[in-house]
Write an enzyme that holds these catalytic residues in place. Structure first.
Site, PDB file in Angstrom:
ATOM      1  N   ARG A  15     -20.899 -13.027 -28.167  1.00  0.00           N
ATOM      2  CA  ARG A  15     -20.348 -13.284 -29.497  1.00  0.00           C
ATOM      3  C   ARG A  15     -19.990 -14.746 -29.707  1.00  0.00           C
ATOM      4  O   ARG A  15     -19.496 -15.099 -30.777  1.00  0.00           O
ATOM      5  CB  ARG A  15     -19.078 -12.465 -29.662  1.00  0.00           C
ATOM      6  CG  ARG A  15     -19.173 -11.267 -30.602  1.00  0.00           C
ATOM      7  CD  ARG A  15     -17.841 -10.555 -30.522  1.00  0.00           C
ATOM      8  NE  ARG A  15     -17.537  -9.698 -31.617  1.00  0.00           N
ATOM      9  CZ  ARG A  15     -17.731  -8.382 -31.602  1.00  0.00           C
ATOM     10  NH1 ARG A  15     -18.305  -7.796 -30.588  1.00  0.00           N
ATOM     11  NH2 ARG A  15     -17.345  -7.660 -32.632  1.00  0.00           N
ATOM     12  N   ARG A  32     -10.320   2.729 -37.560  1.00  0.00           N
ATOM     13  CA  ARG A  32      -9.949   1.696 -36.591  1.00  0.00           C
ATOM     14  C   ARG A  32      -8.933   0.745 -37.219  1.00  0.00           C
ATOM     15  O   ARG A  32      -9.040   0.414 -38.392  1.00  0.00           O
ATOM     16  CB  ARG A  32     -11.198   0.897 -36.173  1.00  0.00           C
ATOM     17  CG  ARG A  32     -11.973   1.553 -35.069  1.00  0.00           C
ATOM     18  CD  ARG A  32     -13.317   0.911 -34.834  1.00  0.00           C
ATOM     19  NE  ARG A  32     -13.317  -0.554 -34.689  1.00  0.00           N
ATOM     20  CZ  ARG A  32     -14.390  -1.248 -34.335  1.00  0.00           C
ATOM     21  NH1 ARG A  32     -15.526  -0.644 -34.063  1.00  0.00           N
ATOM     22  NH2 ARG A  32     -14.333  -2.553 -34.244  1.00  0.00           N
ATOM     23  N   ARG A  63     -12.425 -10.777 -39.196  1.00  0.00           N
ATOM     24  CA  ARG A  63     -13.600 -10.573 -38.329  1.00  0.00           C
ATOM     25  C   ARG A  63     -14.841 -11.205 -38.939  1.00  0.00           C
ATOM     26  O   ARG A  63     -15.690 -11.734 -38.212  1.00  0.00           O
ATOM     27  CB  ARG A  63     -13.813  -9.071 -38.088  1.00  0.00           C
ATOM     28  CG  ARG A  63     -12.775  -8.505 -37.128  1.00  0.00           C
ATOM     29  CD  ARG A  63     -12.658  -7.015 -37.237  1.00  0.00           C
ATOM     30  NE  ARG A  63     -13.841  -6.313 -36.777  1.00  0.00           N
ATOM     31  CZ  ARG A  63     -14.198  -5.112 -37.220  1.00  0.00           C
ATOM     32  NH1 ARG A  63     -13.490  -4.496 -38.146  1.00  0.00           N
ATOM     33  NH2 ARG A  63     -15.265  -4.546 -36.749  1.00  0.00           N
ATOM     34  N   LYS A 105     -24.601  -1.797 -35.537  1.00  0.00           N
ATOM     35  CA  LYS A 105     -25.045  -1.957 -34.150  1.00  0.00           C
ATOM     36  C   LYS A 105     -24.689  -0.728 -33.301  1.00  0.00           C
ATOM     37  O   LYS A 105     -25.526  -0.234 -32.556  1.00  0.00           O
ATOM     38  CB  LYS A 105     -24.406  -3.213 -33.510  1.00  0.00           C
ATOM     39  CG  LYS A 105     -24.754  -4.511 -34.227  1.00  0.00           C
ATOM     40  CD  LYS A 105     -24.207  -5.721 -33.479  1.00  0.00           C
ATOM     41  CE  LYS A 105     -22.694  -5.780 -33.378  1.00  0.00           C
ATOM     42  NZ  LYS A 105     -21.986  -5.964 -34.670  1.00  0.00           N
ATOM     43  N   ARG A 145     -15.835   3.167 -42.849  1.00  0.00           N
ATOM     44  CA  ARG A 145     -16.119   3.661 -41.496  1.00  0.00           C
ATOM     45  C   ARG A 145     -14.952   4.497 -40.956  1.00  0.00           C
ATOM     46  O   ARG A 145     -13.785   4.157 -41.155  1.00  0.00           O
ATOM     47  CB  ARG A 145     -16.361   2.487 -40.539  1.00  0.00           C
ATOM     48  CG  ARG A 145     -16.497   2.945 -39.085  1.00  0.00           C
ATOM     49  CD  ARG A 145     -17.178   1.944 -38.213  1.00  0.00           C
ATOM     50  NE  ARG A 145     -16.382   0.744 -37.986  1.00  0.00           N
ATOM     51  CZ  ARG A 145     -16.840  -0.316 -37.333  1.00  0.00           C
ATOM     52  NH1 ARG A 145     -18.073  -0.346 -36.879  1.00  0.00           N
ATOM     53  NH2 ARG A 145     -16.070  -1.371 -37.159  1.00  0.00           N
TER      54      ARG A 145
HETATM   55  P1  AMP Z   1     -16.719  -4.269 -31.985  1.00  0.00           P
HETATM   56  O1  AMP Z   1     -16.463  -2.855 -31.627  1.00  0.00           O
HETATM   57  O2  AMP Z   1     -17.963  -4.831 -31.370  1.00  0.00           O
HETATM   58  O3  AMP Z   1     -16.625  -4.531 -33.462  1.00  0.00           O
HETATM   59  O4  AMP Z   1     -15.514  -5.122 -31.301  1.00  0.00           O
HETATM   60  C1  AMP Z   1     -14.157  -4.896 -31.675  1.00  0.00           C
HETATM   61  C2  AMP Z   1     -13.289  -6.052 -31.226  1.00  0.00           C
HETATM   62  O5  AMP Z   1     -13.327  -6.166 -29.786  1.00  0.00           O
HETATM   63  C3  AMP Z   1     -13.679  -7.427 -31.734  1.00  0.00           C
HETATM   64  O6  AMP Z   1     -13.210  -7.694 -33.036  1.00  0.00           O
HETATM   65  C4  AMP Z   1     -12.994  -8.325 -30.690  1.00  0.00           C
HETATM   66  O7  AMP Z   1     -11.601  -8.403 -30.885  1.00  0.00           O
HETATM   67  C5  AMP Z   1     -13.262  -7.542 -29.408  1.00  0.00           C
HETATM   68  N1  AMP Z   1     -14.549  -7.927 -28.780  1.00  0.00           N
HETATM   69  C6  AMP Z   1     -15.645  -7.134 -28.631  1.00  0.00           C
HETATM   70  N2  AMP Z   1     -16.650  -7.810 -28.036  1.00  0.00           N
HETATM   71  C7  AMP Z   1     -16.172  -9.065 -27.804  1.00  0.00           C
HETATM   72  C8  AMP Z   1     -16.727 -10.246 -27.232  1.00  0.00           C
HETATM   73  N3  AMP Z   1     -17.987 -10.275 -26.778  1.00  0.00           N
HETATM   74  N4  AMP Z   1     -15.946 -11.350 -27.169  1.00  0.00           N
HETATM   75  C9  AMP Z   1     -14.675 -11.333 -27.611  1.00  0.00           C
HETATM   76  N5  AMP Z   1     -14.094 -10.276 -28.186  1.00  0.00           N
HETATM   77  C10 AMP Z   1     -14.825  -9.136 -28.277  1.00  0.00           C
END
Ligand code: AMP
Length: 212
Positions: free
Chosen positions: A87, A155, A166, A13, A126
């Site tokens: 989410r 990360r 996750r 994404k 990644r």
């Molecule tokens: P991402 O970069 O989208 O993979 O997000 C990394 C982390 O940020 C996720 O594993 C969550 O801990 C947090 N996070 C990102 N977006 C959300 C969301 N919409 N709701 C809750 N936690 C989020």
């Protein structure tokens, strides 16, 4: 144009959103990036979010809602890609009401489909530029040689234990959001396997249809 890029962690994404930004001049609204920035800045939100993110859990919705509201307002309710939000069904319900009350419903929710083995492989390979946030894949999209190697990091939530968590969270809480948008009639599924540019071509044809 108001688009959500939807899919499991590792679907690509962030990578595809960056390409959409370049091609269509949209604002990239990534809750993951905003949360990581808050953690880096040690803001109150960042301090509260940190533990959840590292463990691969969702950050409580109340912490993020305001942030999303602000960036959508800054974009004047148009011209953005939401990446990583919503989410949960609760987030999807709130967002739908919020946008409808401003007469600015989503044009499309593009669901990027990848098989489960690809997800683990992509997340574990990644790497991220800690300064720009740019994503790389060690084999398919390696960091360019002119980038200082000390900036290239993994990360913390891309470690095996967090990856597993996750993916579990995705299946339990996020996947049902797809059905929510299917019922609203805005869901479009795109095959996310294959080369970055091939996936982008598929996404671009969806976006071009919205624009037409
Ligand atoms: P991402 O970069 O989208 O993979 O997000 C990394 C982390 O940020 C996720 O594993 C969550 O801990 C947090 N996070 C990102 N977006 C959300 C969301 N919409 N709701 C809750 N936690 C989020």
């Amino acid at each position: 144009m108001r688009i959500v890029l939807f899919g499991p962690p590792g679907a690509g994404k962030g990578t595809q959103a960056a390409k959409l930004v370049e091609e269509y001049g949209l604002a990239h609204v990534s809750t993951g990036v905003m949360i990581r920035d808050a953690i880096k800045d040690e803001s109150p939100l960042g301090l509260e979010a940190q533990g959840y993110v590292t463990k691969g859990e969702l950050v409580p919705g109340r912490l993020i809602r305001r942030m999303v509201e602000d960036v959508i307002q800054q974009a004047d309710f148009d011209g953005y890609i939401l990446d990583g939000y919503p989410r949960t069904i609760e987030q999807a319900e709130w967002l739908t009401e919020y946008l409808e009350s401003s007469d600015a419903a989503l044009d499309a929710v593009i669901s990027v489909k990848v098989d489960p083995e690809t997800i683990v492989e992509r997340l574990s390979r990644r790497r991220v530029n800690s300064e720009t946030g740019e994503n790389y894949h060690l084999d398919f999209n390696p960091p360019p040689p002119d980038v200082d190697p000390s900036l290239i990091i993994q990360r913390r939530d891309d470690q095996p234990e967090s990856i597993r968590k996750r993916i579990d969270v995705y299946h339990a809480e996020t996947f049902p959001v797809e059905e929510f948008y299917r019922k609203l009639g805005v869901l479009v599924e795109v095959d996310g396997d294959g080369a970055i540019d091939d996936v982008f071509d598929r996404i671009r044809s969806v976006v071009d249809q919205i624009e037409a």
